[in-house]
Design a protein around this motif. Structure first.
Motif, short mmCIF file in Angstrom:
data_model
loop_
_atom_site.label_atom_id
_atom_site.label_comp_id
_atom_site.label_asym_id
_atom_site.label_seq_id
_atom_site.Cartn_x
_atom_site.Cartn_y
_atom_site.Cartn_z
N VAL A 137 -2.39 4.39 -5.86
CA VAL A 137 -2.15 3.37 -4.84
C VAL A 137 -2.11 2.02 -5.55
O VAL A 137 -3.03 1.64 -6.26
N GLU A 138 -0.99 1.31 -5.33
CA GLU A 138 -0.83 -0.03 -5.90
C GLU A 138 -0.21 -0.91 -4.84
O GLU A 138 0.80 -0.55 -4.22
N ASN A 139 -0.84 -2.06 -4.61
CA ASN A 139 -0.36 -3.00 -3.58
C ASN A 139 -0.17 -2.30 -2.23
O ASN A 139 0.83 -2.48 -1.56
N GLN A 140 -1.09 -1.47 -1.86
CA GLN A 140 -1.12 -0.73 -0.60
C GLN A 140 0.03 0.26 -0.45
O GLN A 140 0.34 0.70 0.65
N HIS A 141 0.68 0.61 -1.56
CA HIS A 141 1.74 1.62 -1.55
C HIS A 141 1.23 2.86 -2.27
O HIS A 141 0.84 2.78 -3.43
N GLU A 142 1.24 3.97 -1.58
CA GLU A 142 0.76 5.22 -2.15
C GLU A 142 1.92 6.00 -2.75
O GLU A 142 2.97 6.16 -2.13
N ARG A 143 1.70 6.48 -3.97
CA ARG A 143 2.68 7.33 -4.65
C ARG A 143 1.95 8.60 -5.07
O ARG A 143 0.79 8.55 -5.48
#
Length: 155
Positions: A137-143
């Motif tokens: 999770v980076e900058n509220q984006h989950e990958r």
């Protein structure tokens, strides 16, 4: 005529089986996720497997003092330059040439060394790990890539 359909999970499992046949240790990202009994990260923002990286640095550089290993670990996991491109160049140099460190010798003088991150001469001295479903999770984006390969704790 029968047709078979391939799903992502079939391809993922085939890739993991192939990697295992090459000598990779296979681990589920769910097993080592933050909060789990076998967690290897404090949070989903961490992409390096810190314990494995520290162990590799110590194993590959047995005569380097612990403070210098800590410095190499810091340089690898928290680059100093503000530019992504500059960071990539610096990290690449560390991976190829080693991480430059300084430390105080027993006699009080200052010494320097290059801390090896990988053993290119004897690859079996490295740890090869394949993790499936490794959430970041980076900058509220989950990958969540299907498979992430790690060598000595570095993706």
């Amino acid at each position: 005529m029968s047709t078979s359909t391939f799903s992502e999970s079939v391809i993922e499992q085939a890739a993991l089986a192939w990697l295992e046949s090459l000598g990779y240790l296979i681990i589920s990202g769910l097993e080592i996720a933050p909060g789990e009994a076998m967690a290897e990260r404090d949070d989903y923002g961490q992409v390096c497997l810190s314990r494995r990286l520290r162990q590799a640095l110590q194993r590959l550089n047995p005569v380097v003092p612990p403070d210098a290993i800590d410095e190499a670990f810091r340089k690898l996991t928290r680059p100093d330059t503000p530019s992504l491109v500059a960071n990539n160049h610096v990290i690449h140099k560390y991976l190829v040439e080693g991480v430059p460190v300084e430390y105080q010798r027993a006699d009080g003088s200052i010494g320097g060394d290059l801390v090896r991150v990988f053993d290119y001469g004897e690859p079996e001295n490295n740890e090869f790990l394949a993790v499936n479903q490794f959430t970041v999770v980076e900058n509220q984006h989950e990958r969540r890539p299907d498979v992430v390969l790690f060598i000595n704790g570095l993706p």
